[in-house]
Design a protein around this motif. Structure first.
Motif, PDB file in Angstrom:
ATOM      1  N   UNK A 145       0.862  -1.185   0.000  1.00  0.00           N
ATOM      2  CA  UNK A 145       0.000   0.000   0.000  1.00  0.00           C
ATOM      3  C   UNK A 145       0.894   1.228   0.000  1.00  0.00           C
ATOM      4  N   UNK A 146       1.836   1.246  -0.935  1.00  0.00           N
ATOM      5  CA  UNK A 146       2.888   2.265  -0.945  1.00  0.00           C
ATOM      6  C   UNK A 146       2.482   3.546  -1.656  1.00  0.00           C
ATOM      7  N   UNK A 147       1.315   3.548  -2.289  1.00  0.00           N
ATOM      8  CA  UNK A 147       0.847   4.760  -2.937  1.00  0.00           C
ATOM      9  C   UNK A 147       1.358   4.918  -4.354  1.00  0.00           C
ATOM     10  N   UNK A 148       0.693   5.806  -5.081  1.00  0.00           N
ATOM     11  CA  UNK A 148       1.053   6.057  -6.477  1.00  0.00           C
ATOM     12  C   UNK A 148       2.123   7.143  -6.581  1.00  0.00           C
ATOM     13  N   UNK A 381      -4.016  -4.965 -11.984  1.00  0.00           N
ATOM     14  CA  UNK A 381      -3.436  -3.924 -11.124  1.00  0.00           C
ATOM     15  C   UNK A 381      -2.995  -4.405  -9.753  1.00  0.00           C
ATOM     16  N   UNK A 382      -3.113  -5.707  -9.443  1.00  0.00           N
ATOM     17  CA  UNK A 382      -2.834  -6.099  -8.057  1.00  0.00           C
ATOM     18  C   UNK A 382      -1.872  -7.259  -7.856  1.00  0.00           C
ATOM     19  N   UNK A 383      -1.686  -8.155  -8.837  1.00  0.00           N
ATOM     20  CA  UNK A 383      -0.828  -9.321  -8.605  1.00  0.00           C
ATOM     21  C   UNK A 383       0.201  -9.476  -9.719  1.00  0.00           C
ATOM     22  N   UNK A 390       1.259 -12.073  -2.905  1.00  0.00           N
ATOM     23  CA  UNK A 390       1.630 -10.665  -2.902  1.00  0.00           C
ATOM     24  C   UNK A 390       0.580  -9.869  -3.666  1.00  0.00           C
ATOM     25  N   UNK A 391       0.100  -8.799  -3.050  1.00  0.00           N
ATOM     26  CA  UNK A 391      -0.942  -7.974  -3.655  1.00  0.00           C
ATOM     27  C   UNK A 391      -0.555  -6.499  -3.589  1.00  0.00           C
ATOM     28  N   UNK A 392      -1.049  -5.747  -4.552  1.00  0.00           N
ATOM     29  CA  UNK A 392      -0.833  -4.306  -4.588  1.00  0.00           C
ATOM     30  C   UNK A 392      -2.177  -3.585  -4.503  1.00  0.00           C
ATOM     31  N   UNK A 393      -2.160  -2.411  -3.909  1.00  0.00           N
ATOM     32  CA  UNK A 393      -3.319  -1.525  -3.938  1.00  0.00           C
ATOM     33  C   UNK A 393      -2.968  -0.313  -4.785  1.00  0.00           C
ATOM     34  N   UNK A 394      -3.842  -0.001  -5.749  1.00  0.00           N
ATOM     35  CA  UNK A 394      -3.599   1.085  -6.709  1.00  0.00           C
ATOM     36  C   UNK A 394      -2.302   0.866  -7.467  1.00  0.00           C
ATOM     37  N   UNK A 410     -10.862   0.356  -2.304  1.00  0.00           N
ATOM     38  CA  UNK A 410     -11.890  -0.458  -1.649  1.00  0.00           C
ATOM     39  C   UNK A 410     -12.222  -1.683  -2.495  1.00  0.00           C
ATOM     40  N   UNK A 411     -12.339  -1.495  -3.795  1.00  0.00           N
ATOM     41  CA  UNK A 411     -12.593  -2.627  -4.694  1.00  0.00           C
ATOM     42  C   UNK A 411     -11.459  -3.642  -4.609  1.00  0.00           C
ATOM     43  N   UNK A 412     -10.227  -3.169  -4.635  1.00  0.00           N
ATOM     44  CA  UNK A 412      -9.071  -4.064  -4.618  1.00  0.00           C
ATOM     45  C   UNK A 412      -8.900  -4.740  -3.265  1.00  0.00           C
ATOM     46  N   UNK A 413      -9.124  -4.010  -2.192  1.00  0.00           N
ATOM     47  CA  UNK A 413      -8.995  -4.593  -0.863  1.00  0.00           C
ATOM     48  C   UNK A 413     -10.026  -5.693  -0.642  1.00  0.00           C
ATOM     49  N   UNK A 414     -11.236  -5.480  -1.132  1.00  0.00           N
ATOM     50  CA  UNK A 414     -12.280  -6.506  -1.029  1.00  0.00           C
ATOM     51  C   UNK A 414     -11.874  -7.766  -1.802  1.00  0.00           C
ATOM     52  N   UNK A 415     -11.272  -7.577  -2.958  1.00  0.00           N
ATOM     53  CA  UNK A 415     -10.778  -8.694  -3.777  1.00  0.00           C
ATOM     54  C   UNK A 415      -9.713  -9.479  -3.013  1.00  0.00           C
ATOM     55  N   UNK A 416      -8.806  -8.773  -2.370  1.00  0.00           N
ATOM     56  CA  UNK A 416      -7.746  -9.434  -1.593  1.00  0.00           C
ATOM     57  C   UNK A 416      -8.348 -10.234  -0.447  1.00  0.00           C
ATOM     58  N   UNK A 417      -9.342  -9.676   0.222  1.00  0.00           N
ATOM     59  CA  UNK A 417      -9.977 -10.386   1.329  1.00  0.00           C
ATOM     60  C   UNK A 417     -10.632 -11.677   0.852  1.00  0.00           C
TER      61      UNK A 417
END
Length: 496
Positions: A145-148, A381-383, A390-394, A410-417
Motif C-alpha cells: 500500500x505504498x501509494x502512487x 493492477x494487483x498481482x 503478494x498484492x498491490x493496492x492502486x 476499496x474494490x481491490x482490498x475486497x478482492x484481496x480479502x
C-alpha cells in the motif's frame, strides 16, 4: 454469507489465520488494516517509513493543497466525514480525517513507525522483509500500500547548488521560510503548481511560474460549506452518504466516460475548459496558457482561481526553458535572468515507482527489476507472476484518471480479502497469476487504449517510457464489476 462473516466463522472454527504485512500507513494501508480487523484477523503489521500516518496528505503541505475529487466522495464508503468545510477538501482536512479513522479502529497497536521496508524476499514458504534499521519480519501475505505518488521527482538543474536563496520541493515544504514580500519562482505548472499560484500571489512581492506545458483547467467552483450545513450533516448522516453517491455517479458518468471514449461527454468537457480559458483577457498570455492537446489527456486541474491569479500584476508566466540556476535566480534559454529569493520545485513524482526503491525477490529467483524490465505490469493492477501471496493496492493500470483512489482501493482490498478467505478454506497455500492471464489482460488493455483520451498526444506521468498509458482504459464501473469476484482460473493455486 459475506467474506467478512465467512472469515470470522473460519477463525472461530479454529482455522489458523494468516500473517499479513502491509507496506505503508497511507489511505490504502489504513483501509487494508480496517478490513482485516472487520474480519477478525489481528495477526498483521503495518510498516510505515515516516513517524505518522497519511501518505501523500502527510507529505504535501504546500499552500493551496487540496484534493481534485469532491470531498464527500473522497472518503471511505463506510466512514462518512461530516466535518468537510469545502467541496474540494484542503490537505489538512484530509489528513485529519485519516487520523480520526486510524484512531477509531485503533490501528496504532498494529503499526510500526519509522521503519522503511528495504528488501523483501519469498523463501522457505514465506515472505521475509527487512527494514532500513535492520529489523526483520515474516508473513504469509504481503499487501503493498505504498501509494502512487510518493517518490519525488527533482530534476538536477545546472547550478542549483549556487542559488543564494531557499530551494525545496513541494512535498518537502519548509514552513520556516517566510513567504511575505519575497520574489518566488515556481518550477512546474501541473496540478501542484497551479494550486499554489493563487495563495502565493497574495503574499509574494513577485511570483513567477516557469511553465513547460500548459494545463487545461476545469471550472468547478470550490464551494465553502456553511456552518449550518456542517451541523446538518453531523445530525443527519444520510446527507453525507447521499452526496457520496451523487458525486460518485457524477464522476463515473462525466469524466469517467469522457476519458475512455469519444462522445458528448468529452465534447462538453472540451467546451467548458475552453470557456474557462477565455476568461484570460490578454491574448498573448492566453496563448501561452493554451495546451496543444485535448482536455483530460493530462489529469484535469479543477480550479476557478488559477486564471484570475495568473493575471495579477505581481504574477509572471515564463514559458522559455530553464538554462541554469545562478546565485541570484533562474536564467532561461533566452538569456534572461529572473531574480528570485525562493525557488519551489513543483516537479511532481515518479508515477511508476510503486514499491521501489525497495528490492524484491519472488520465486524462481525472480526479482522485481526483472519482472518489470519492460515496465510495471500487474494482473488487474494487483498481482504479479512469481510473487506468490503478494498484492498491490492502486498498482499498475488501476483506473486512477480523475477518479477517487479510495473507491478503487476499496474494490481491490475486497478482492484481496476474498483471496485470503480461500486461503483459510484450504483452497491454496500460495496464489500467483498465470503469465498467460497477465499477457491476455495487457493485450486487451492495449487494444482498448487507442480510444482513450490519454493517447491523443500529450506527455504526462500516466505514460510509461514507451509512451503507453499505465491506466485502466474502461470505466470505473467495469473495473468494480470485473473485480467483484476473483476468477481463480487466472491463477496458479499451489499447496505447500
Amino acid at each position: 454469507m459475506s467474506t467478512i462473516k465467512t472469515i470470522k466463522a473460519l477463525k472461530d472454527g479454529g482455522v489458523k489465520e494468516p500473517r499479513v504485512i502491509i507496506m505503508g500507513a497511507g489511505m490504502s494501508g489504513i483501509l487494508m488494516g480496517i478490513n482485516l480487523l472487520k474480519a477478525g484477523l489481528t495477526n498483521f503489521s503495518i510498516y510505515e517509513k515516516r513517524s505518522t500516518i497519511g501518505g501523500t496528505w502527510r507529505e504535501n503541505t504546500y499552500p493551496g493543497i487540496a484534493c481534485d475529487i469532491p470531498s464527500y466522495f473522497y472518503t471511505y464508503s463506510f466512514e462518512p466525514n461530516p466535518h468537510w468545510t469545502r467541496r474540494f477538501p484542503p490537505g489538512s482536512e484530509i489528513q485529519a480525517y485519516f487520523e480520526r479513522v486510524f484512531e477509531k479502529y485503533q490501528l496504532a497497536s498494529y503499526t510500526t513507525f519509522n521503519e522503511e521496508i528495504t528488501n523483501t524476499q519469498h523463501k522457505d514458504g514465506q515472505w521475509h522483509v527487512e527494514t532500513a534499521s535492520g529489523k526483520t519480519d515474516t508473513a504469509d501475505f504481503i499487501v503493498a500500500a505504498t501509494g502512487v505518488l510518493h517518490k519525488i521527482n527533482e530534476p538536477k538543474f545546472e547550478g542549483i547548488e549556487n542559488f543564494e536563496g531557499d530551494v525545496f520541493h513541494t512535498a518537502r515544504w519548509n514552513h520556516d521560510v517566510e513567504l511575505s514580500g519575497k520574489r518566488i519562482g515556481v518550477i512546474g505548472g501541473g496540478s501542484t503548481g497551479t494550486q499554489m499560484i493563487d495563495p502565493l500571489s497574495k503574499v509574494a512581492k513577485k511570483l513567477t511560474l516557469f511553465q513547460r506545458t500548459p494545463q487545461w483547467i476545469f471550472p468547478i467552483p470550490d464551494k465553502a460549506y456553511s456552518k449550518l450545513w456542517i451541523r446538518s450533516v453531523k445530525r443527519f448522516p444520510v446527507l453525507g452518504k447521499s452526496l457520496y453517491r451523487l458525486y460518485k455517479f457524477m464522476q463515473e458518468r462525466t469524466v469517467g466516460v469522457a476519458t475512455v471514449k469519444p462522445g458528448w461527454n468529452r465534447s462538453i468537457l472540451n467546451k467548458l475548459c475552453e470557456w474557462n480559458l477565455n476568461h484570460v483577457k490578454d491574448p498573448v498570455l492566453r496563448a501561452k496558457l493554451t495546451p496543444n492537446y485535448e482536455p483530460g489527456c493530462k489529469r484535469l486541474v479543477m480550479s476557478t482561481s488559477f486564471y484570475p491569479a495568473i493575471q495579477k500584476p505581481n504574477v509572471d508566466l515564463v514559458t522559455e526553458g530553464i538554462d541554469k540556476i545562478e546565485a541570484k535566480g533562474i536564467r532561461t534559454k533566452d538569456g534572461v535572468l529572473h531574480e528570485l529569493d525562493l525557488i519551489v520545485q513543483a516537479t511532481g513524482f515518479d508515477g511508476f515507482a510503486f514499491m521501489r526503491p525497495m528490492t524484491m525477490q519472488g520465486t524462481n529467483n525472480t526479482t522485481l527489476s526483472e519482472a518489470w524490465e519492460s515496465g510495471p505490469r500487474a494482473f488487474r493492477a494487483i498481482t504479479i507472476p512469481n510473487f506468490p501471496n503478494f498484492f498491490m493496492l492502486n498498482g499498475p493500470n488501476s483506473p486512477i484518471g480523475n477518479y477517487s483512489l479510495i473507491a478503487i482501493a476499496e474494490t481491490q482490498s475486497s478482492y484481496i480479502m476474498k483471496c485470503i478467505q480461500k486461503y483459510m478454506e484450504g483452497v491454496f497455500d500460495y496464489i500467483e497469476p498465470k503469465q498467460e492471464a497477465v499477457d491476455d489482460f495487457y493485450k486487451t488493455v492495449h487494444e482498448a487504449l487507442p480510444g482513450t483520451i490519454w493517447t491523443t498526444g500529450c506527455q504526462s506521468w500516466y505514460l510509461d517510457d514507451n509512451g503507453v498509458p499505465l491506466l485502466w482504459p474502461w470505466s470505473p464501473q467495469r473495473y468494480a464489476k470485473e473485480m467483484s469476484q476473483p476468477d481463480f482460473n487466472n491463477y496458479h493455486l499451489k499447496k505447500a
